[in-house]
Scaffold this motif. Structure first.
Motif, PDB file in Angstrom:
ATOM      1  N   ALA A   1       0.875  -1.195   0.053  1.00  0.00           N
ATOM      2  CA  ALA A   1      -0.026   0.069   0.069  1.00  0.00           C
ATOM      3  C   ALA A   1       0.871   1.267  -0.103  1.00  0.00           C
ATOM      4  CB  ALA A   1      -1.034   0.147   1.233  1.00  0.00           C
ATOM      5  N   LEU A   2       2.093   1.270   0.984  1.00  0.00           N
ATOM      6  CA  LEU A   2       2.980   2.290   0.827  1.00  0.00           C
ATOM      7  C   LEU A   2       3.401   2.884  -0.811  1.00  0.00           C
ATOM      8  CD1 LEU A   2       4.179   4.411   2.570  1.00  0.00           C
ATOM      9  CD2 LEU A   2       6.181   2.859   2.839  1.00  0.00           C
ATOM     10  N   VAL A   3       3.448   1.536  -1.517  1.00  0.00           N
ATOM     11  CA  VAL A   3       4.023   2.037  -2.929  1.00  0.00           C
ATOM     12  C   VAL A   3       3.159   2.768  -3.756  1.00  0.00           C
ATOM     13  CG1 VAL A   3       5.112   1.148  -4.914  1.00  0.00           C
ATOM     14  CG2 VAL A   3       5.776   0.166  -2.621  1.00  0.00           C
ATOM     15  N   LYS A   4       1.856   2.148  -3.503  1.00  0.00           N
ATOM     16  CA  LYS A   4       0.850   2.823  -4.460  1.00  0.00           C
ATOM     17  C   LYS A   4       0.321   3.965  -3.750  1.00  0.00           C
ATOM     18  CE  LYS A   4      -2.289   0.065  -5.957  1.00  0.00           C
ATOM     19  NZ  LYS A   4      -3.292  -0.729  -6.677  1.00  0.00           N
ATOM     20  N   ILE A   5       0.331   4.537  -2.382  1.00  0.00           N
ATOM     21  CA  ILE A   5       0.134   5.519  -2.035  1.00  0.00           C
ATOM     22  C   ILE A   5       1.128   6.755  -2.445  1.00  0.00           C
ATOM     23  CG2 ILE A   5      -0.065   6.981   0.158  1.00  0.00           C
ATOM     24  CD1 ILE A   5      -1.406   4.609   1.543  1.00  0.00           C
TER      25      ILE A   5
END
Length: 131
Positions: A86-90
């Protein structure tokens, strides 16, 4: 695709220019599955239509559905262990949004009248050998 569906649904409840902006952002998010389809050699229109239909049918049940390149179908990628942090996508979405806002803010740049006319206050510009 799920985020795109959510934004389109939210945009329907908003009036004015904001609705157009949110809808355009939702459409931009659909570039990701569209590009996956093109890279895999699939019929992009068919797959995107199937994917939209699944997400519209039952958002809770089809939340994790995406393009399955191995099976050449739309399927539940969570079950197939296709995950992304999720961190990469955010960070990717935030960076893209900030870049778009920066580009659009150039149109809103305002220059003052004094900055345009150096002789407006009666003084010549320094360093030009005027005195």
């Amino acid at each position: 695709m799920e985020l795109s569906r959510y934004l389109r649904e939210t945009a329907r409840q908003i009036e004015g220019k904001q609705q157009l902006i949110i809808t355009a952002f939702a459409k931009a998010l659909e570039v990701i599955p569209r590009q996956l389809c093109e890279n895999a050699g699939f019929d992009t229109t068919d797959f995107i239509t199937q994917l939209r239909a699944r997400h519209a049918q039952d958002p809770k049940r089809f939340k994790w559905y995406g393009i399955d390149i191995e099976e050449e179908t739309v399927s539940d990628l969570f079950v197939k262990f296709v995950w992304e942090p999720a961190l990469v996508k955010i960070n990717a979405i935030s960076s893209a949004s900030e870049a778009a806002c920066l580009i659009l803010s150039v149109d809103e740049t305002v220059t003052s009248q004094k900055a345009q006319d150096p002789m407006a206050n009666g003084q010549p510009m320094p360093g030009r050998g005027g005195r």
